[in-house]
Every structure is written in structure tokens, then in C-alpha cells.
Design an enzyme around this catalytic site. Structure first.
Site, PDB file in Angstrom:
ATOM      1  N   GLU A  92      29.710   9.327 -32.537  1.00 38.05           N
ATOM      2  CA  GLU A  92      28.832   9.346 -31.358  1.00 38.05           C
ATOM      3  C   GLU A  92      29.565   9.034 -30.048  1.00 38.05           C
ATOM      4  O   GLU A  92      30.588   8.363 -30.048  1.00 38.05           O
ATOM      5  CB  GLU A  92      27.691   8.344 -31.559  1.00 38.05           C
ATOM      6  CG  GLU A  92      26.788   8.743 -32.725  1.00 38.05           C
ATOM      7  CD  GLU A  92      25.655   7.751 -32.988  1.00 38.05           C
ATOM      8  OE1 GLU A  92      24.564   8.220 -33.312  1.00 38.05           O
ATOM      9  OE2 GLU A  92      25.876   6.524 -32.879  1.00 38.05           O
ATOM     10  N   CYS A 105      31.158   6.288 -22.756  1.00 40.78           N
ATOM     11  CA  CYS A 105      31.630   5.397 -23.817  1.00 40.78           C
ATOM     12  C   CYS A 105      32.063   6.283 -24.987  1.00 40.78           C
ATOM     13  O   CYS A 105      31.228   6.943 -25.602  1.00 40.78           O
ATOM     14  CB  CYS A 105      30.485   4.457 -24.200  1.00 40.78           C
ATOM     15  SG  CYS A 105      30.939   3.313 -25.502  1.00 40.78           S
ATOM     16  N   CYS A 112      34.551   2.392 -38.600  1.00 38.47           N
ATOM     17  CA  CYS A 112      35.474   1.329 -38.181  1.00 38.47           C
ATOM     18  C   CYS A 112      35.793   0.441 -39.372  1.00 38.47           C
ATOM     19  O   CYS A 112      34.926   0.164 -40.198  1.00 38.47           O
ATOM     20  CB  CYS A 112      34.862   0.488 -37.063  1.00 38.47           C
ATOM     21  SG  CYS A 112      36.002  -0.772 -36.444  1.00 38.47           S
ATOM     22  N   CYS A 116      33.110  -6.338 -38.337  1.00 36.93           N
ATOM     23  CA  CYS A 116      32.422  -7.391 -37.565  1.00 36.93           C
ATOM     24  C   CYS A 116      30.957  -7.463 -38.022  1.00 36.93           C
ATOM     25  O   CYS A 116      30.295  -6.427 -38.147  1.00 36.93           O
ATOM     26  CB  CYS A 116      32.492  -7.095 -36.077  1.00 36.93           C
ATOM     27  SG  CYS A 116      34.197  -6.890 -35.488  1.00 36.93           S
ATOM     28  N   CYS A 119      27.928  -5.817 -35.881  1.00 32.99           N
ATOM     29  CA  CYS A 119      28.075  -4.455 -35.360  1.00 32.99           C
ATOM     30  C   CYS A 119      27.643  -3.418 -36.388  1.00 32.99           C
ATOM     31  O   CYS A 119      28.089  -3.433 -37.524  1.00 32.99           O
ATOM     32  CB  CYS A 119      29.539  -4.245 -34.974  1.00 32.99           C
ATOM     33  SG  CYS A 119      29.910  -2.550 -34.461  1.00 32.99           S
ATOM     34  N   GLY A 163      34.941   2.529 -33.555  1.00 28.50           N
ATOM     35  CA  GLY A 163      36.337   2.413 -33.934  1.00 28.50           C
ATOM     36  C   GLY A 163      37.143   1.379 -33.187  1.00 28.50           C
ATOM     37  O   GLY A 163      36.728   0.857 -32.149  1.00 28.50           O
ATOM     38  N   GLU A 164      38.300   1.082 -33.754  1.00 29.65           N
ATOM     39  CA  GLU A 164      39.257   0.155 -33.154  1.00 29.65           C
ATOM     40  C   GLU A 164      40.354   1.007 -32.490  1.00 29.65           C
ATOM     41  O   GLU A 164      41.216   1.568 -33.176  1.00 29.65           O
ATOM     42  CB  GLU A 164      39.846  -0.758 -34.261  1.00 29.65           C
ATOM     43  CG  GLU A 164      41.071  -1.550 -33.859  1.00 29.65           C
ATOM     44  CD  GLU A 164      40.950  -2.282 -32.540  1.00 29.65           C
ATOM     45  OE1 GLU A 164      40.057  -3.132 -32.385  1.00 29.65           O
ATOM     46  OE2 GLU A 164      41.758  -1.999 -31.625  1.00 29.65           O
ATOM     47  N   SER A 195      38.975  -1.203 -25.344  1.00 35.53           N
ATOM     48  CA  SER A 195      38.507  -2.493 -25.858  1.00 35.53           C
ATOM     49  C   SER A 195      38.987  -2.671 -27.296  1.00 35.53           C
ATOM     50  O   SER A 195      38.766  -1.803 -28.146  1.00 35.53           O
ATOM     51  CB  SER A 195      36.979  -2.531 -25.807  1.00 35.53           C
ATOM     52  OG  SER A 195      36.494  -3.695 -26.451  1.00 35.53           O
ATOM     53  N   SER A 218      37.738  -8.268 -27.427  1.00 36.47           N
ATOM     54  CA  SER A 218      36.475  -8.804 -27.934  1.00 36.47           C
ATOM     55  C   SER A 218      36.748 -10.177 -28.534  1.00 36.47           C
ATOM     56  O   SER A 218      37.263 -10.272 -29.645  1.00 36.47           O
ATOM     57  CB  SER A 218      35.896  -7.868 -28.995  1.00 36.47           C
ATOM     58  OG  SER A 218      35.613  -6.617 -28.415  1.00 36.47           O
ATOM     59  N   LEU A 219      36.413 -11.200 -27.786  1.00 34.98           N
ATOM     60  CA  LEU A 219      36.697 -12.562 -28.257  1.00 34.98           C
ATOM     61  C   LEU A 219      35.567 -13.015 -29.190  1.00 34.98           C
ATOM     62  O   LEU A 219      35.803 -13.322 -30.358  1.00 34.98           O
ATOM     63  CB  LEU A 219      36.864 -13.492 -27.045  1.00 34.98           C
ATOM     64  CG  LEU A 219      37.350 -14.896 -27.344  1.00 34.98           C
ATOM     65  CD1 LEU A 219      38.712 -14.893 -28.021  1.00 34.98           C
ATOM     66  CD2 LEU A 219      37.423 -15.721 -26.056  1.00 34.98           C
ATOM     67  N   ASN A 220      34.379 -13.075 -28.644  1.00 31.60           N
ATOM     68  CA  ASN A 220      33.176 -13.257 -29.483  1.00 31.60           C
ATOM     69  C   ASN A 220      33.124 -14.535 -30.303  1.00 31.60           C
ATOM     70  O   ASN A 220      32.249 -14.684 -31.171  1.00 31.60           O
ATOM     71  CB  ASN A 220      32.990 -12.077 -30.458  1.00 31.60           C
ATOM     72  CG  ASN A 220      32.810 -10.764 -29.734  1.00 31.60           C
ATOM     73  OD1 ASN A 220      32.534 -10.758 -28.535  1.00 31.60           O
ATOM     74  ND2 ASN A 220      32.961  -9.666 -30.426  1.00 31.60           N
ATOM     75  N   ASN A 294      22.805  -7.110 -29.257  1.00 31.92           N
ATOM     76  CA  ASN A 294      21.831  -6.047 -29.512  1.00 31.92           C
ATOM     77  C   ASN A 294      21.548  -6.076 -31.003  1.00 31.92           C
ATOM     78  O   ASN A 294      22.466  -6.091 -31.815  1.00 31.92           O
ATOM     79  CB  ASN A 294      22.412  -4.693 -29.096  1.00 31.92           C
ATOM     80  CG  ASN A 294      22.712  -4.641 -27.608  1.00 31.92           C
ATOM     81  OD1 ASN A 294      21.841  -4.888 -26.784  1.00 31.92           O
ATOM     82  ND2 ASN A 294      23.958  -4.366 -27.255  1.00 31.92           N
ATOM     83  N   CYS A 337      25.766  -1.421 -26.981  1.00 28.48           N
ATOM     84  CA  CYS A 337      26.965  -1.949 -27.651  1.00 28.48           C
ATOM     85  C   CYS A 337      26.651  -2.346 -29.088  1.00 28.48           C
ATOM     86  O   CYS A 337      25.695  -3.064 -29.352  1.00 28.48           O
ATOM     87  CB  CYS A 337      27.459  -3.215 -26.951  1.00 28.48           C
ATOM     88  SG  CYS A 337      28.027  -2.954 -25.300  1.00 28.48           S
TER      89      CYS A 337
HETATM   90  N1  SAH Z   1      35.787  -1.705 -31.426  1.00 25.15           N
HETATM   91  C1  SAH Z   1      36.056  -2.169 -30.118  1.00 25.15           C
HETATM   92  C2  SAH Z   1      35.217  -1.517 -29.049  1.00 25.15           C
HETATM   93  C3  SAH Z   1      33.813  -1.146 -29.376  1.00 25.15           C
HETATM   94  S1  SAH Z   1      32.551  -2.298 -29.291  1.00 25.15           S
HETATM   95  C4  SAH Z   1      35.857  -3.642 -30.044  1.00 25.15           C
HETATM   96  O1  SAH Z   1      35.271  -4.212 -30.932  1.00 25.15           O
HETATM   97  O2  SAH Z   1      36.330  -4.233 -29.085  1.00 25.15           O
HETATM   98  C5  SAH Z   1      32.370  -2.783 -27.581  1.00 25.15           C
HETATM   99  C6  SAH Z   1      31.882  -4.216 -27.476  1.00 25.15           C
HETATM  100  O3  SAH Z   1      30.591  -4.353 -28.051  1.00 25.15           O
HETATM  101  C7  SAH Z   1      32.797  -5.205 -28.205  1.00 25.15           C
HETATM  102  O4  SAH Z   1      33.143  -6.254 -27.349  1.00 25.15           O
HETATM  103  C8  SAH Z   1      31.933  -5.704 -29.349  1.00 25.15           C
HETATM  104  O5  SAH Z   1      32.253  -7.035 -29.662  1.00 25.15           O
HETATM  105  C9  SAH Z   1      30.544  -5.558 -28.774  1.00 25.15           C
HETATM  106  N2  SAH Z   1      29.485  -5.487 -29.780  1.00 25.15           N
HETATM  107  C10 SAH Z   1      29.577  -5.036 -31.040  1.00 25.15           C
HETATM  108  N3  SAH Z   1      28.369  -5.145 -31.670  1.00 25.15           N
HETATM  109  C11 SAH Z   1      27.508  -5.673 -30.767  1.00 25.15           C
HETATM  110  C12 SAH Z   1      26.119  -5.997 -30.790  1.00 25.15           C
HETATM  111  N4  SAH Z   1      25.373  -5.832 -31.884  1.00 25.15           N
HETATM  112  N5  SAH Z   1      25.567  -6.487 -29.670  1.00 25.15           N
HETATM  113  C13 SAH Z   1      26.289  -6.652 -28.553  1.00 25.15           C
HETATM  114  N6  SAH Z   1      27.609  -6.347 -28.446  1.00 25.15           N
HETATM  115  C14 SAH Z   1      28.222  -5.868 -29.556  1.00 25.15           C
HETATM  116 FE1  SF4 Z   2      34.674  -2.102 -35.125  1.00 24.97          FE
HETATM  117 FE2  SF4 Z   2      34.362  -2.989 -32.604  1.00 24.97          FE
HETATM  118 FE3  SF4 Z   2      32.245  -2.771 -34.273  1.00 24.97          FE
HETATM  119 FE4  SF4 Z   2      34.077  -4.672 -34.691  1.00 24.97          FE
HETATM  120  S1  SF4 Z   2      32.715  -4.489 -32.910  1.00 24.97           S
HETATM  121  S2  SF4 Z   2      33.181  -3.331 -36.264  1.00 24.97           S
HETATM  122  S3  SF4 Z   2      35.942  -3.621 -34.079  1.00 24.97           S
HETATM  123  S4  SF4 Z   2      33.496  -1.109 -33.505  1.00 24.97           S
END
Ligand code: SAH
Ligand code: SF4
Length: 342
Positions: A92, A105, A112, A116, A119, A163-164, A195, A218-220, A294, A337
Site C-alpha cells: 500500500e 507515504c 515487514c 513491532c 503495528c 517495511g523497514e 524512518s 522509531s524510538l517508541n 492508532n 501510521c
Molecule cells: N517501518 C518504519 C517506518 C514505518 S512506520 C518504522 O517503523 O520506523 C512509521 C511510524 O509509525 C513509526 O514510527 C512506527 O513506530 C509508527 N507506528 C507503527 N504502528 C503504529 C500505530 N499502531 N499507531 C501509531 N504509530 C504507529
Molecule cells: Fe515494521 Fe515499522 Fe511496523 Fe515495526 S512499525 S513492524 S518496523 S513497519
């Protein structure tokens, strides 16, 4: 023999392709101009190409390889496409309008591998890397839509789809160059962001390979216990090693870095975490991009309410760095996201 995907060739490779067909260099330049300046996809509409050259092109090459499987439009103007590759995989791409800006985007992989927990893309697992041509084609397609429907151009591209990106580093770097190139899409380097979930050795490689584009990490999670519980990558490269790579990146490129931080109720969105994150961001050339969760497939993870977010922000904003909050775009069509999945 499969046809050659012309969107995966730079100007020089295109000249070699033309030369291989006994055509002079300027024929390649004309073709390039049709593809990138006029966004043309049909050789027969390239009116200044000789008929014989068009026939050769149709036999051996193609500009588009993807088919649009579906399109969804959000009430907020966000548009999402599912593209099908020639080998039958689906990924997508999301177009996000904001005032005069048009941000795209894009995906770098189908699925991926990073797993995580917050996600939806992770639920697909890893299927394959997108080719350079497939990455560029998403942008080429969206650029046409934006021209036809909005009468404007793409202003930003963010590698925040599926994807990464640093696991597909060379193709992503070359796509960034096509995006930036004056005879490609002409998008400024500061308007192209990649990212990463934090593949430490690849961050250094990226700093050397593509130092002028923007990088977001993505620190998170503000400590290893929490980060490892939501991002398995942290068990391989912990926060200390990630921050060391971030510092090297900032030093080598001279760029400001963005840390993305997903706010999850009771997990990453606590006063304690806000203090830890403030400590991490202090004295670094960085900004923090907060992303309220989200909702996805995982019922154990909930977004914080507005009061919880404000409390978190208040603590964070005591630091001397920029803090932004990312508003969800296209949640009604699962385009926000972390919501992309097939
Ligand atoms: N794979 C890469 C880029 C795609 S995601 C990465 O992880 O960095 C883009 C951003 O969305 C990342 O910072 C990720 O941590 C965040 N993200 C992933 N799932 C999410 C969710 N359910 N709600 C909000 N942000 C999310
Ligand atoms: Fe992959 Fe980014 Fe989703 Fe983590 S947040 S599973 S790295 S797409």
C-alpha cells in the site's frame, strides 16, 4: 525474457539501454523527459520518438509494472492505494494532503520482518523487498494523480509505509536520488524522510550513503524493558547502542534527527516515560514526533486519552527541543501510521 522496467534505470543506464538498441544518446534523454517531466506511461503518446524505436520499446521495456487493486478515499482527503506486483504481492501507498502540501507515504517492502507489537504491517510478516522500479513507480503513479486531481505536485515523500527501509537500503537510497534529481521528481532533500525501527549498523551505512536526506528513528520506548516489550529489534540493538548510532549520524551528517514515539496507554505514555524521553532528547540535535497509537489488531494496546497525552507533553516540553504531535490521517480507511496491511 521479462521486459525491462524503465523506472528502475537512471539516465546513464537508460542511455546504455538505448545504445544497446542502436539508438543515439539523445533518444534516451527524450524518453527520460517523457517519463519524468510529462509522467507519460504510454510509449505511443511520446510524439517525438520514431515509430521503430517505439516498437522496440514496446517489445523489450515497460514503464508500469504495478496494477491498482483498490483505492480508498478518507473523509479527510487522504487516499490509499493497494498495488499488485507482477508476481502477485500486494502493498500500500498513502497520499496525505495538508493545505498546499501533498505528502506521499511509500512502502519499501511487502510486509515487514520487524514484528513491532503495535503495528498491523507486522502481522503480514516479511514477504519481499520492493525493487527500485516498484518504489519509484508508486511515486510516479501518485504524482500523476496529484497532477490530475489536485493540479499540483508532490511536496514530500516519507518512507513510512510498509517495511523497514534500511533492510532495502540500496534501493531506497537510489529511489531518494531519483526523487531529488532535477530531471527526476525534483523534490528537495529536506522533504524526503526515511524512518527506521533502529537497525544500528545500517544507520551508519545510511549516514555515509545518503547523508542529505532526513532520517527518523522509531524510538517508541524510553527504557530497554519497555522498548523490548513492544519492539523485538531492541533485543538485538538496545537503546544505548541505538543512541550511539544516532549520535554518530548527527555528527557525520550534521543533520537534526527525528525520534518518533508512539504513545500507548500505560506502556509508553506514562509520566516516568516522559521524564526518561526528555532525558534522552536533551543535549541532542533532535526533535520528538509523538504519535498517539492508532488502534490495530492488538487489543492489549490502547491509545491514551487527551488528558494523558497532555500530561506527557507537559513533562516533555520542559526540555529544550522541539516536540510535535502527529495527527492521525485517514484512520477511517486504515491509512494512518501502523495501519497498513493486506
Ligand atoms: N517501518 C518504519 C517506518 C514505518 S512506520 C518504522 O517503523 O520506523 C512509521 C511510524 O509509525 C513509526 O514510527 C512506527 O513506530 C509508527 N507506528 C507503527 N504502528 C503504529 C500505530 N499502531 N499507531 C501509531 N504509530 C504507529
Ligand atoms: Fe515494521 Fe515499522 Fe511496523 Fe515495526 S512499525 S513492524 S518496523 S513497519
Amino acid at each position: 525474457m521479462p521486459k525491462l522496467h524503465l523506472l528502475s534505470l537512471d539516465q546513464k543506464a537508460l542511455e546504455e539501454f538505448a545504445a544497446g538498441h542502436g539508438e543515439p544518446r539523445f533518444r534516451a534523454r527524450q524518453l527520460h523527459e517523457w517519463m519524468y517531466r510529462h509522467l507519460e506511461t504510454d510509449f505511443r503518446r511520446m510524439t517525438n520518438l520514431p515509430k521503430k524505436w517505439i516498437e522496440k520499446l514496446e517489445a523489450d521495456a515497460e514503464i508500469t509494472t504495478l496494477t491498482v487493486q483498490s483505492r480508498q478515499d478518507s473523509v479527510d482527503g487522504t487516499r490509499k492505494w493497494a498495488f499488485r506486483t507482477q508476481d502477485g504481492h500486494v502493498f500500500e501507498t498513502v497520499l496525505i494532503p495538508s493545505g498546499d502540501r501533498r505528502s506521499l507515504c511509500v512502502s519499501s517492502q511487502v510486509g515487514c520482518a520487524m514484528g513491532c507489537t503495535f503495528c498491523r504491517t507486522a502481522t503480514m510478516g516479511f514477504i519481499r523487498n520492493l525493487t527500485l522500479g516498484e518504489i519509484v513507480e508508486q511515486i510516479h503513479y501518485a504524482a500523476r494523480v496529484v497532477r490530475e486531481e489536485d493540479g499540483t505536485r508532490l511536496s514530500n515523500v516519507i518512507f513510512m509505509g510498509m517495511g523497514e527501509p534500511l533492510h532495502n537500503l540500496e534501493n531506497v537510497a537510489r529511489a531518494c536520488e531519483v526523487l531529488n534529481s532535477e530531471d527526476g521528481f525534483g523534490i528537495g532533500k529536506g522533504h524526503i524522510t526515511v524512518s527506521t525501527s533502529g537497525i544500528v549498523p545500517k544507520i551508519m551505512e545510511w549516514a555515509q550513503r545518503a547523508p542529505d536526506f532526513k532520517l527518523a528513528i522509531s524510538l517508541n520506548g524510553s527504557n530497554d524493558t519497555v522498548r523490548s516489550s513492544v519492539m523485538p529489534v531492541n533485543r538485538r540493538w538496545n537503546i544505548a547502542s541505538l543512541l550511539a548510532a544516532a549520535d554518530d549520524y548527527i555528527r557525520i551528517t550534521g543533520q537534526k534527527l527525528t525520534f518518533e514515539y508512539v504513545l500507548i496507554r500505560g506502556v509508553t505514555c506514562t509520566p516516568e516515560a516522559a521524564r526518561e524521553l526528555r532525558h534522552i532528547a536533551a543535549n541532542r540535535n533532535c526533535k520528538i514526533n509523538l504519535i498517539p497509537l492508532n488502534k490495530g489488531e492488538n487489543p492489549a494496546l490502547q491509545p491514551p486519552d487527551e488528558d494523558e497525552i497532555l500530561a506527557f507533553e507537559t513533562i516533555l516540553r520542559q526540555g529544550d527541543f522541539e516536540v510535535l504531535r502527529r495527527r492521525p490521517r485517514g484512520p477511517d480507511i486504515l491509512a494512518a501510521c501502523g495501519q497498513l496491511a493486506i
